[in-house]
Design a protein around this motif. Sequence first.
Motif, PDB file in Angstrom:
ATOM      1  N   PRO A 202      53.463  32.266  44.880  1.00 45.06           N
ATOM      2  CA  PRO A 202      54.602  33.193  44.852  1.00 45.06           C
ATOM      3  C   PRO A 202      54.189  34.653  44.988  1.00 45.06           C
ATOM      4  CG  PRO A 202      54.170  32.310  42.669  1.00 45.06           C
ATOM      5  CD  PRO A 202      53.286  31.557  43.603  1.00 45.06           C
ATOM      6  N   ASN A 203      55.089  35.429  45.562  1.00 43.54           N
ATOM      7  CA  ASN A 203      54.836  36.857  45.755  1.00 43.54           C
ATOM      8  C   ASN A 203      55.452  37.646  44.601  1.00 43.54           C
ATOM      9  OD1 ASN A 203      53.976  39.232  46.932  1.00 43.54           O
ATOM     10  ND2 ASN A 203      55.793  39.434  48.221  1.00 43.54           N
ATOM     11  N   LYS A 204      55.131  37.246  43.398  1.00 43.61           N
ATOM     12  CA  LYS A 204      55.632  37.922  42.202  1.00 43.61           C
ATOM     13  C   LYS A 204      54.703  37.592  41.051  1.00 43.61           C
ATOM     14  CE  LYS A 204      59.014  34.169  41.874  1.00 43.61           C
ATOM     15  NZ  LYS A 204      60.461  33.844  41.802  1.00 43.61           N
ATOM     16  N   ASP A 205      54.964  38.214  39.899  1.00 43.92           N
ATOM     17  CA  ASP A 205      54.059  38.050  38.771  1.00 43.92           C
ATOM     18  C   ASP A 205      54.137  36.667  38.140  1.00 43.92           C
ATOM     19  OD1 ASP A 205      53.130  40.620  39.076  1.00 43.92           O
ATOM     20  OD2 ASP A 205      54.559  41.489  37.655  1.00 43.92           O
ATOM     21  N   THR A 206      55.201  35.933  38.434  1.00 42.94           N
ATOM     22  CA  THR A 206      55.332  34.584  37.890  1.00 42.94           C
ATOM     23  C   THR A 206      54.097  33.753  38.214  1.00 42.94           C
ATOM     24  OG1 THR A 206      57.727  34.690  38.180  1.00 42.94           O
ATOM     25  CG2 THR A 206      56.747  32.514  37.896  1.00 42.94           C
ATOM     26  N   CYS A 207      53.492  33.192  37.183  1.00 41.95           N
ATOM     27  CA  CYS A 207      52.287  32.361  37.351  1.00 41.95           C
ATOM     28  C   CYS A 207      51.161  33.113  38.056  1.00 41.95           C
ATOM     29  CB  CYS A 207      52.620  31.066  38.089  1.00 41.95           C
ATOM     30  SG  CYS A 207      53.852  30.044  37.258  1.00 41.95           S
ATOM     31  N   TYR A 208      51.200  34.454  37.960  1.00 42.54           N
ATOM     32  CA  TYR A 208      50.163  35.313  38.540  1.00 42.54           C
ATOM     33  C   TYR A 208      50.044  35.156  40.056  1.00 42.54           C
ATOM     34  CZ  TYR A 208      49.035  35.757  33.639  1.00 42.54           C
ATOM     35  OH  TYR A 208      49.137  35.981  32.288  1.00 42.54           O
ATOM     36  N   GLY A 209      51.166  34.775  40.683  1.00 43.88           N
ATOM     37  CA  GLY A 209      51.137  34.583  42.128  1.00 43.88           C
ATOM     38  C   GLY A 209      50.733  35.827  42.892  1.00 43.88           C
ATOM     39  N   ALA A 210      51.300  36.979  42.538  1.00 47.19           N
ATOM     40  CA  ALA A 210      50.982  38.222  43.249  1.00 47.19           C
ATOM     41  C   ALA A 210      49.507  38.573  43.085  1.00 47.19           C
ATOM     42  CB  ALA A 210      51.867  39.362  42.746  1.00 47.19           C
ATOM     43  N   ALA A 211      48.955  38.327  41.894  1.00 46.67           N
ATOM     44  CA  ALA A 211      47.530  38.607  41.669  1.00 46.67           C
ATOM     45  C   ALA A 211      46.660  37.703  42.524  1.00 46.67           C
ATOM     46  CB  ALA A 211      47.196  38.427  40.182  1.00 46.67           C
ATOM     47  N   TRP A 212      47.057  36.428  42.648  1.00 46.12           N
ATOM     48  CA  TRP A 212      46.294  35.505  43.484  1.00 46.12           C
ATOM     49  C   TRP A 212      46.350  35.921  44.959  1.00 46.12           C
ATOM     50  CZ3 TRP A 212      42.461  32.477  42.755  1.00 46.12           C
ATOM     51  CH2 TRP A 212      42.248  31.911  41.501  1.00 46.12           C
ATOM     52  N   ARG A 213      47.496  36.382  45.403  1.00 48.98           N
ATOM     53  CA  ARG A 213      47.591  36.846  46.793  1.00 48.98           C
ATOM     54  C   ARG A 213      46.639  38.009  47.046  1.00 48.98           C
ATOM     55  NH1 ARG A 213      53.504  36.473  49.596  1.00 48.98           N
ATOM     56  NH2 ARG A 213      54.037  34.333  48.987  1.00 48.98           N
ATOM     57  N   LYS A 214      46.581  38.941  46.116  1.00 51.54           N
ATOM     58  CA  LYS A 214      45.686  40.090  46.278  1.00 51.54           C
ATOM     59  C   LYS A 214      44.224  39.638  46.303  1.00 51.54           C
ATOM     60  CE  LYS A 214      48.765  43.497  44.156  1.00 51.54           C
ATOM     61  NZ  LYS A 214      48.964  44.415  42.997  1.00 51.54           N
ATOM     62  N   LEU A 215      43.874  38.696  45.446  1.00 50.95           N
ATOM     63  CA  LEU A 215      42.502  38.194  45.431  1.00 50.95           C
ATOM     64  C   LEU A 215      42.129  37.543  46.755  1.00 50.95           C
ATOM     65  CD1 LEU A 215      42.378  36.594  41.863  1.00 50.95           C
ATOM     66  CD2 LEU A 215      40.917  38.455  42.674  1.00 50.95           C
ATOM     67  N   ILE A 216      43.033  36.766  47.311  1.00 52.46           N
ATOM     68  CA  ILE A 216      42.743  36.068  48.562  1.00 52.46           C
ATOM     69  C   ILE A 216      42.655  37.050  49.720  1.00 52.46           C
ATOM     70  CG2 ILE A 216      43.705  34.430  50.242  1.00 52.46           C
ATOM     71  CD1 ILE A 216      44.704  32.804  47.763  1.00 52.46           C
ATOM     72  N   VAL A 217      43.537  38.038  49.763  1.00 51.52           N
ATOM     73  CA  VAL A 217      43.452  39.059  50.815  1.00 51.52           C
ATOM     74  C   VAL A 217      42.128  39.817  50.707  1.00 51.52           C
ATOM     75  CG1 VAL A 217      44.435  41.215  51.689  1.00 51.52           C
ATOM     76  CG2 VAL A 217      45.935  39.295  51.130  1.00 51.52           C
ATOM     77  N   ASP A 218      41.717  40.142  49.489  1.00 48.70           N
ATOM     78  CA  ASP A 218      40.424  40.807  49.295  1.00 48.70           C
ATOM     79  C   ASP A 218      39.289  39.906  49.780  1.00 48.70           C
ATOM     80  OD1 ASP A 218      38.584  42.875  47.914  1.00 48.70           O
ATOM     81  OD2 ASP A 218      38.009  40.995  46.932  1.00 48.70           O
ATOM     82  N   GLY A 219      39.382  38.597  49.499  1.00 47.75           N
ATOM     83  CA  GLY A 219      38.358  37.678  49.983  1.00 47.75           C
ATOM     84  C   GLY A 219      38.310  37.629  51.498  1.00 47.75           C
ATOM     85  N   LEU A 220      39.462  37.643  52.137  1.00 52.78           N
ATOM     86  CA  LEU A 220      39.518  37.658  53.609  1.00 52.78           C
ATOM     87  C   LEU A 220      38.951  38.975  54.150  1.00 52.78           C
ATOM     88  CD1 LEU A 220      43.036  36.083  54.188  1.00 52.78           C
ATOM     89  CD2 LEU A 220      40.813  35.018  54.626  1.00 52.78           C
ATOM     90  N   MET A 221      39.206  40.062  53.457  1.00 53.02           N
ATOM     91  CA  MET A 221      38.655  41.340  53.867  1.00 53.02           C
ATOM     92  C   MET A 221      37.128  41.268  53.926  1.00 53.02           C
ATOM     93  SD  MET A 221      39.924  44.422  54.620  1.00 53.02           S
ATOM     94  CE  MET A 221      41.488  44.515  53.721  1.00 53.02           C
ATOM     95  N   ARG A 222      36.533  40.655  52.920  1.00 49.59           N
ATOM     96  CA  ARG A 222      35.071  40.531  52.894  1.00 49.59           C
ATOM     97  C   ARG A 222      34.565  39.486  53.881  1.00 49.59           C
ATOM     98  NH1 ARG A 222      33.731  38.794  47.686  1.00 49.59           N
ATOM     99  NH2 ARG A 222      35.915  38.583  47.094  1.00 49.59           N
ATOM    100  N   ALA A 223      35.346  38.423  54.082  1.00 51.12           N
ATOM    101  CA  ALA A 223      34.942  37.398  55.055  1.00 51.12           C
ATOM    102  C   ALA A 223      34.920  37.942  56.470  1.00 51.12           C
ATOM    103  CB  ALA A 223      35.891  36.202  54.967  1.00 51.12           C
ATOM    104  N   SER A 224      35.720  38.969  56.722  1.00 51.19           N
ATOM    105  CA  SER A 224      35.814  39.524  58.089  1.00 51.19           C
ATOM    106  C   SER A 224      34.656  40.452  58.426  1.00 51.19           C
ATOM    107  CB  SER A 224      37.139  40.278  58.257  1.00 51.19           C
ATOM    108  OG  SER A 224      37.133  41.513  57.546  1.00 51.19           O
ATOM    109  N   THR A 225      33.814  40.768  57.446  1.00 43.50           N
ATOM    110  CA  THR A 225      32.637  41.579  57.738  1.00 43.50           C
ATOM    111  C   THR A 225      31.566  40.698  58.353  1.00 43.50           C
ATOM    112  OG1 THR A 225      31.731  41.233  55.513  1.00 43.50           O
ATOM    113  CG2 THR A 225      33.168  43.141  55.840  1.00 43.50           C
ATOM    114  N   LEU A 226      30.450  41.295  58.722  1.00 44.09           N
ATOM    115  CA  LEU A 226      29.383  40.530  59.364  1.00 44.09           C
ATOM    116  C   LEU A 226      28.958  39.362  58.490  1.00 44.09           C
ATOM    117  CD1 LEU A 226      27.176  43.399  60.829  1.00 44.09           C
ATOM    118  CD2 LEU A 226      28.745  41.895  62.053  1.00 44.09           C
ATOM    119  N   SER A 227      28.701  38.223  59.133  1.00 48.82           N
ATOM    120  CA  SER A 227      28.318  37.031  58.375  1.00 48.82           C
ATOM    121  C   SER A 227      26.907  37.157  57.828  1.00 48.82           C
ATOM    122  CB  SER A 227      28.418  35.798  59.288  1.00 48.82           C
ATOM    123  OG  SER A 227      27.576  35.946  60.407  1.00 48.82           O
ATOM    124  N   CYS A 228      26.564  36.255  56.924  1.00 50.94           N
ATOM    125  CA  CYS A 228      25.236  36.262  56.285  1.00 50.94           C
ATOM    126  C   CYS A 228      24.135  36.015  57.316  1.00 50.94           C
ATOM    127  CB  CYS A 228      25.180  35.204  55.207  1.00 50.94           C
ATOM    128  SG  CYS A 228      26.394  35.432  53.886  1.00 50.94           S
TER     129      CYS A 228
END
Length: 228
Positions: A202-228
């Motif tokens: 969910p895109n809201k604080d219910t069940c921390y959905g919004a926080a999980w979305r931010k974490l995943i977007v941050d993970g994708l941000m780092r995945a898009s950098t040069l690979s190992c």
Amino acid sequence: MGMSEFHRRAFLGVAAGAVSVLRHPGIAAAQTPACVSSGLPGFLPLRLTVDCASRRNFQLFRKNTDYLGLAGVVSMTWVRGRYGNYEAGSMFLFPWLKRKGQALGPTKVWGAVLPTNRIQFMSSAPIPDATLPVDEYFCNYRLQAPTAMFIGFQVDVPYSRVEGRFDWFTNVDKLADGKGVGIDWTSSNLNQSWFGGSRFIPNKDTCYGAAWRKLIVDGLMRASTLSC
């Protein structure tokens, strides 16, 4: 667009390392039974672990967006798979073949990789199609780990303006590599037991959905950098 891809993109939604596994204070108490029905404790990391394999698979996707999409899952606890063990809060990205990719035949070598730990990986074939939910396919037939221990999403090219309005889709205009992605927050079966019965994060604080979305977007941000 084939029916399986249409279902994935439009219909389904309708119907830093070790510190990444640390929980926010009080999270287990705050995550109520109404949210979590998996039998596991509630979990919200400070940051997701993005392994080398997922970074490489993201680069593979970037070069072949007409042919590949990405299945995404995050481990909600420590997980043992057939080929490795993975800490809680690990984000996995793995390619699946779109219709154009399937048309190139089973002998095509794509260069997809499967993580054995945060740094090491092994060669693996992409998920052959989207007939089965690609996040579950990845857990069952690639990681070979229990699906109940994961939440799921998908990554592809950005959605149209009309599709992007739906709450279960997000367009990220620019990642670290300067290009955007579309995220489908829906999973047929992985998310309900972590987000109060909702198939999409969910895109809201219910069940921390919004926080999980931010974490995943941050993970994708780092995945898009040069690979190992």
